[in-house]
Design a protein around this motif. Structure first.
Motif, PDB file in Angstrom:
ATOM      1  N   VAL A  58      20.270 -20.587   5.490  1.00  0.00           N
ATOM      2  CA  VAL A  58      18.879 -20.418   5.184  1.00  0.00           C
ATOM      3  C   VAL A  58      18.890 -19.118   4.138  1.00  0.00           C
ATOM      4  O   VAL A  58      19.636 -18.418   4.208  1.00  0.00           O
ATOM      5  CB  VAL A  58      17.716 -20.348   6.127  1.00  0.00           C
ATOM      6  N   ILE A  59      17.775 -19.187   3.360  1.00  0.00           N
ATOM      7  CA  ILE A  59      17.296 -17.885   2.835  1.00  0.00           C
ATOM      8  C   ILE A  59      16.013 -17.386   3.320  1.00  0.00           C
ATOM      9  O   ILE A  59      15.066 -17.819   3.291  1.00  0.00           O
ATOM     10  CB  ILE A  59      17.210 -18.232   1.106  1.00  0.00           C
ATOM     11  N   PRO A  60      16.298 -16.266   4.005  1.00  0.00           N
ATOM     12  CA  PRO A  60      15.153 -15.622   4.763  1.00  0.00           C
ATOM     13  C   PRO A  60      14.254 -14.705   4.016  1.00  0.00           C
ATOM     14  O   PRO A  60      13.248 -14.573   4.484  1.00  0.00           O
ATOM     15  CB  PRO A  60      15.785 -14.778   5.921  1.00  0.00           C
ATOM     16  N   SER A  61      14.476 -14.394   2.888  1.00  0.00           N
ATOM     17  CA  SER A  61      13.716 -13.452   2.170  1.00  0.00           C
ATOM     18  C   SER A  61      14.314 -13.509   0.656  1.00  0.00           C
ATOM     19  O   SER A  61      15.312 -13.414   0.312  1.00  0.00           O
ATOM     20  CB  SER A  61      13.947 -12.146   2.695  1.00  0.00           C
ATOM     21  N   THR A 100       8.572 -16.419   1.547  1.00  0.00           N
ATOM     22  CA  THR A 100       9.597 -16.003   2.661  1.00  0.00           C
ATOM     23  C   THR A 100       8.777 -15.055   3.638  1.00  0.00           C
ATOM     24  O   THR A 100       9.476 -14.807   4.629  1.00  0.00           O
ATOM     25  CB  THR A 100      10.557 -15.514   2.101  1.00  0.00           C
ATOM     26  N   ARG A 115       8.260 -18.245   5.888  1.00  0.00           N
ATOM     27  CA  ARG A 115       9.197 -19.438   5.961  1.00  0.00           C
ATOM     28  C   ARG A 115      10.405 -19.032   5.503  1.00  0.00           C
ATOM     29  O   ARG A 115      10.534 -18.265   4.587  1.00  0.00           O
ATOM     30  CB  ARG A 115       8.457 -20.313   4.985  1.00  0.00           C
ATOM     31  N   ASP A 116      11.668 -19.732   5.944  1.00  0.00           N
ATOM     32  CA  ASP A 116      12.858 -19.563   5.323  1.00  0.00           C
ATOM     33  C   ASP A 116      12.754 -20.554   4.016  1.00  0.00           C
ATOM     34  O   ASP A 116      11.924 -21.451   4.024  1.00  0.00           O
ATOM     35  CB  ASP A 116      13.785 -20.004   6.194  1.00  0.00           C
ATOM     36  N   THR A 146      15.181 -23.379   1.903  1.00  0.00           N
ATOM     37  CA  THR A 146      16.538 -24.118   1.937  1.00  0.00           C
ATOM     38  C   THR A 146      17.480 -23.642   0.731  1.00  0.00           C
ATOM     39  O   THR A 146      16.939 -23.816  -0.343  1.00  0.00           O
ATOM     40  CB  THR A 146      16.100 -25.682   1.740  1.00  0.00           C
ATOM     41  N   PRO A 147      18.576 -23.375   0.946  1.00  0.00           N
ATOM     42  CA  PRO A 147      19.213 -23.022  -0.098  1.00  0.00           C
ATOM     43  C   PRO A 147      19.841 -24.073  -0.897  1.00  0.00           C
ATOM     44  O   PRO A 147      19.802 -25.379  -0.446  1.00  0.00           O
ATOM     45  CB  PRO A 147      20.650 -22.260   0.433  1.00  0.00           C
ATOM     46  N   VAL A 148      20.084 -23.865  -2.412  1.00  0.00           N
ATOM     47  CA  VAL A 148      20.525 -25.005  -2.959  1.00  0.00           C
ATOM     48  C   VAL A 148      22.050 -25.518  -2.746  1.00  0.00           C
ATOM     49  O   VAL A 148      22.844 -24.690  -2.749  1.00  0.00           O
ATOM     50  CB  VAL A 148      20.551 -24.567  -4.608  1.00  0.00           C
TER      51      VAL A 148
END
Ligand code: SF4
Lengths: 489, 247, 215
Positions: free
Chosen positions: A444-447, A456, A459-460, A462-464
């Motif tokens: 995930v991308i948390p920030s 963020t 919400r996390d 979704t990475p590409v």
């Protein structure tokens, strides 16, 4: 709110006002409880009507006719009211309406005037305008009494004190009304206290002001829908009655009431019928007020009329169903909208009656979920109008240099350019995979920085993924299977 | 049947596995799928944000790419609703007779994936196997604009091993709403918080829907909860089979 | 003032330039595909009216026309009301006996408010919504009469009960056109202003009894 304050001048951006409202947990609980109660009730009384959709459609058509021939119907109304012994006044804006009403009252030497809950008088800021003339307006609707005594502001078009629970109401009454030391928080007892407080006023104050739910052009009749009987008191007992109505409230013929007498109660208080509906035409010897004034208010409505895609905003019968079903209103309550008209209808109406400024944040105060449109008894396509108004705001901003080069405008233009070519799009996909690398943590991308920080916060992201769908397709199926779309079945 | 896939820019970039699942289900049912490579974006975000000129450009482009197709299937309810509802309306607002004709014709042949299976193909059982507890969130576009909730539910009921649990207050928006989630982040999160609580109350392992944009928003919240609960597009549930699981 | 009138009309006309001149302004062409015709006066319709009025906490009783006097007497006895206001033209059959009848020959508001209750007939009643409609004609009195006392006993003759709202609107058309006021009453005074719960009794009569008289 003692100074002159028209109810539609929005002072804060919605996201800021909403943030404060969201932090008030008591408010959120009160509103959440009330809207959930009324939603269930509305579904029940609407559900028992097999012809509900036909009624909505008829309501929509009637209101469309009203708008398309507004001048004709207003002139007919004026003629009929005058013939019935009433007097008709025209007001270009709120100030003019307030002046007309103030002058009528001053002529009679009025010091106090009774009031039936009326959004339109809230819109024009009538109470404070009258106060400047030394005339005090006495609200008689229970919720308005609560708001007035609590020195508060309305947060709902039907139930202005929806943000107050019974315990808070008891405290307000105890503070402001004599003889309420032992008041309990039973709703019946609270209502009883209001009855005692107002009874004497009804019998002694000979002036009253009302709004109007409908005015029938054909017969010159005005209709008021209410529950408590305070409306009937104000319409029946005083000597002078003044009704202020937006010009869009006219309906062509008496027969048209057959629709709204069904759709309004079920959509507003979620009852088969609200306790009292009054209809009167002008004045009548030995019956009701001796003097009747009808004030017709424009205050920006003709601008709405001129913007054809938004014209149906004027079809609103102020039932409040859209507020009650709105997930945004349910969370923020009415104050965040900063206007007499909150919720979905407010998000489209307020900015149209306002100058550019904070009111321009209102059309964005919606996830476009469509619950309002589904509930609206006159089928106003609120999400469509929200999008239309966003378009007008963007158009206006593009005309200024700062707007044209704002972060959003640049990003939107850049994205449109990228989407304009499959090749550029694919390139962008690839660079996103690279660009996100510093932010990815595990799956995930948390920030994220900048405008995405709001996302963020809770919400996390979704990475590409490394391989886009089109890359997969090309690898799996080869380019030729995609070259020729369509073909035979 | 020859089916053209409109994947949506969002799925193409972020959720390729959803597109792969659509292809796999359609092919399993004996249909052949093509993917017009020139496709990019339907313009939904531009439209909903008020960027009308840009939207019109993307709409014209979409028409050029997809007009030759007979049947267009898309695993995104909001994009389908853009093409089906917003395009014809936009064309009418522009008063362009040729565009009205073209958008009307296109609107008649674009289908959301679950809608296509149930309403167009008459298939409710796609032979899927998914032994999990699942709850279904009807996205606002699928619920109110397309009115296809019953199609998705019918498909889920026919998945072997799947336990479908009703989501309380399912009809309430999750709070995504495109740029709303960023412009009004606090309100959006308040809405999401309630949605997550409702999902939690079902004890489901998976929350599914027919739109990855709402699901990404929900997944972003679920991921913070660290409960192991996840969000998954309906197509991916329908694509999984007993054989696939054994492999 | 007429300056404002001219300006507003001017603005409306210029806003509506897209409307073709000569277009029909009326609502005659509106599709009214909803239910408009029921079965006035049938036992089913009357029963539905009774049920729906009772849903608002109206206490409903029934009698035939010969028994009206006794039924009225019985209701007022049970309620313990001794001083009842009526309109001058209340049909003789409904004038209560065994209590003080205060006939409105121009009572003051205070006098009306001081009575125990008011007894009237109605112009029509709507089964679907449990509503009684007053056009303040024969037997109903002026509006203040049914407003100030805390108790209202309304006589509903069965031939006045219609099924649907549109039927009542049609029946009331001559009254409205004659300039009469109308009052639609659906249950006793109530409010939903406290946490959206319907609570009986704010300003109008807090108790409403209906006596259905089979005609
Ligand atoms: S917009 Fe529709 S639902 Fe909202 S208050 Fe107006 S009439 Fe009611």
């Amino acid at each position: 709110m003692t100074d002159f304050a028209p109810g539609i001048v929005v002072e804060r951006d919605f996201p800021d006002a909403a943030r404060d409202a969201l932090a008030n947990t008591q408010l959120r609980r009160n509103i959440g409880k009330a809207t959930n109660t009324i939603r269930a009730k509305r579904l029940k009384v609407v559900g028992e009507m097999p012809d509900w959709q036909e009624l909505r459609e008829a309501g929509r058509q009637i209101k469309a006719q009203v708008a398309r021939h507004l001048d004709t119907h207003l002139l007919k109304l004026e003629e009929a009211v005058t013939a019935a012994g009433g007097r008709v006044h025209w007001a270009r804006d709120g100030e003019e309406a307030n002046r007309i009403i103030g002058e009528i009252l001053a002529r009679h030497g009025a010091r106090e005037v009774l009031k039936i809950k009326s959004l339109t008088t809230d819109e024009t800021g009538l109470n404070s305008a009258l106060a400047q003339r030394g005339i005090s307006a006495i609200e008689t609707d229970l919720a308005e009494v609560i708001v007035q005594l609590g020195e508060d502001r309305s947060s709902h078009i039907l139930v202005p004190a929806i943000h107050r629970n019974r315990a808070e109401i008891r405290e307000i009454f105890k503070r402001k009304l004599a003889g309420t030391e032992n008041l309990s928080d039973e709703p019946a007892e609270l209502a009883g206290a209001a009855r005692r407080y107002l009874r004497e006023k009804f019998l002694t104050v000979p002036f009253a002001i009302s709004g109007a739910n409908f005015a029938v052009a054909e017969t010159g009749s005005v209709a008021i829908f209410e529950s408590e009987g305070n409306g009937r008191m104000c319409l029946t007992l005083p000597k002078v009655l003044i009704s202020l109505m937006g010009i869009e409230k006219v309906i062509p013929s008496w027969r048209d009431m057959e629709v709204f007498l069904q759709t309004l109660p079920r959509s507003s208080t979620a009852e088969r019928m609200n306790p009292y509906n009054s209809v009167w035409s002008g004045t009548r010897a030995g019956e009701g007020p001796e003097e009747f004034h009808l004030v017709l208010l424009d205050n920006g409505r003709t601008d709405v009329l001129a913007d054809e895609p938004a014209r149906e905003t004027l079809a609103c019968i102020r039932c409040s169903a859209c507020l009650n079903v709105c997930p945004v209103y349910e969370r923020t309550g009415g104050h965040a909208y900063g206007s007499t008209y909150p919720g979905p209808i407010g998000a489209i109406l307020t900015p149209q009656l306002n100058q550019p400024g904070p009111a321009e944040t209102l059309p964005y105060a919606s996830s476009l979920c469509g619950a309002c449109f589904e509930a609206c008894p006159v089928k106003i396509d609120i999400p469509r109008i929200l999008v239309h108004l966003r378009g007008k705001i963007v158009g206006r901003k593009k005309e200024t240099l700062a707007g044209k080069f704002s972060g959003e405008a640049i990003a939107m233009a850049a994205m449109a350019r990228i989407f304009g070519s499959a090749r550029l799009f694919e390139l962008a996909q690839k660079s996103a995979v690279i660009g996100q690398k510093p932010f990815v943590r595990g799956n995930v991308i948390p920030s994220l920085p900048g405008p995405m920080a709001g996302w963020t916060a809770m919400r996390d992201v979704t990475p590409v993924p490394k391989q886009s769908f089109r890359q997969w397709w090309r690898a799996e199926r080869g380019a030729e299977s995609s070259a020729k779309p369509g073909g035979s079945a | 049947m020859q089916v053209s896939l409109f994947i949506s820019c969002f799925n193409d970039t972020l959720f390729p596995q959803t597109g792969q699942a659509v292809v796999s289900v359609l092919e399993r049912l004996g249909h052949s799928v093509d993917f017009p490579m020139e496709q990019t974006c339907c313009g939904q975000m531009h439209l909903n944000s008020g960027y009308r000129d840009e939207t019109v450009g993307l709409m014209r482009r979409f028409l050029d790419v997809f007009e030759p197709c007979d049947v267009i299937v898309c695993p995104s309810s909001s994009c389908v609703s853009t093409v089906r509802t917003s395009y014809p309306r936009l064309a009418r607002e522009m008063g362009d007779a040729e565009l009205i004709r073209r958008t009307d014709a296109l609107a008649g042949k674009v289908f959301e994936f679950s809608e296509f299976l149930v309403r167009k193909l008459g298939v409710e059982d796609v032979g899927a196997y998914y032994p999990h507890r699942v709850t279904y969130h009807p996205t606002c576009n699928s619920l109110r604009a397309l009115k296809i909730t019953d199609a998705a539910l019918a498909l889920l009921r026919n998945v072997r091993g799947l336990e479908l649990i009703e989501l309380p207050k399912s009809e309430e928006c999750c709070g995504f709403g495109g740029t709303f989630a960023v412009k009004n982040a606090d309100t959006s999160i308040a809405m999401l918080t309630d949605k997550l609580a409702n999902i939690r109350s079902t004890q489901a392992e998976v929350c599914t829907a027919v739109d990855n944009s709402c699901l990404m928003h929900i997944a972003g919240g679920l991921s913070r909860e660290r409960s192991g609960r996840r969000a998954l597009h309906l197509a991916e549930i329908l694509a999984s089979t007993e054989e696939g699981m054994r492999q | 003032m007429s300056e404002a009138r001219t300006a507003i009309l001017e603005r409306i006309r210029s806003a509506l330039r897209d409307v073709p001149p000569g277009e029909d302004a009326s609502t005659d062409g509106v599709e009214r595909a909803f239910h408009r015709r029921g079965e006035p006066g049938t036992p089913e319709t009357v029963a539905r009216f009774a049920e729906r009025a009772a849903a608002y906490k109206v206490s409903v009783s029934e009698c035939d026309s010969a028994g009206a006097g006794a039924a009225i007497h019985e209701i007022l006895e049970r309620r313990g009301h001794r001083r009842m206001v009526t309109a001058e033209d209340l049909p003789q059959a409904f004038v209560p006996h065994g209590c003080d009848v205060i006939v409105d020959h121009g009572l003051t508001f205070a006098e009306i408010a001081a009575a125990d209750g008011v007894l009237t007939t109605c112009a029509t009643a709507i089964a679907e919504t449990g509503t009684i409609v007053l056009d303040h004609g024969e037997g109903q009195g002026r509006r203040a009469l049914t407003l100030l006392p805390d108790y209202h006993l309304c006589i509903v003759e069965t031939d006045r009960v219609v099924s649907l709202v549109p039927e009542a609107v049609a029946r009331m058309e001559p009254s409205v056109k004659a300039g009469r006021p109308l009052t639609f009453i659906s249950g006793p005074s109530a409010t939903s202003d406290i946490e959206l719960n319907r609570v009986e009794g704010v300003h109008g009569p807090r108790t409403l009894d209906v006596l259905i008289v089979r005609s």
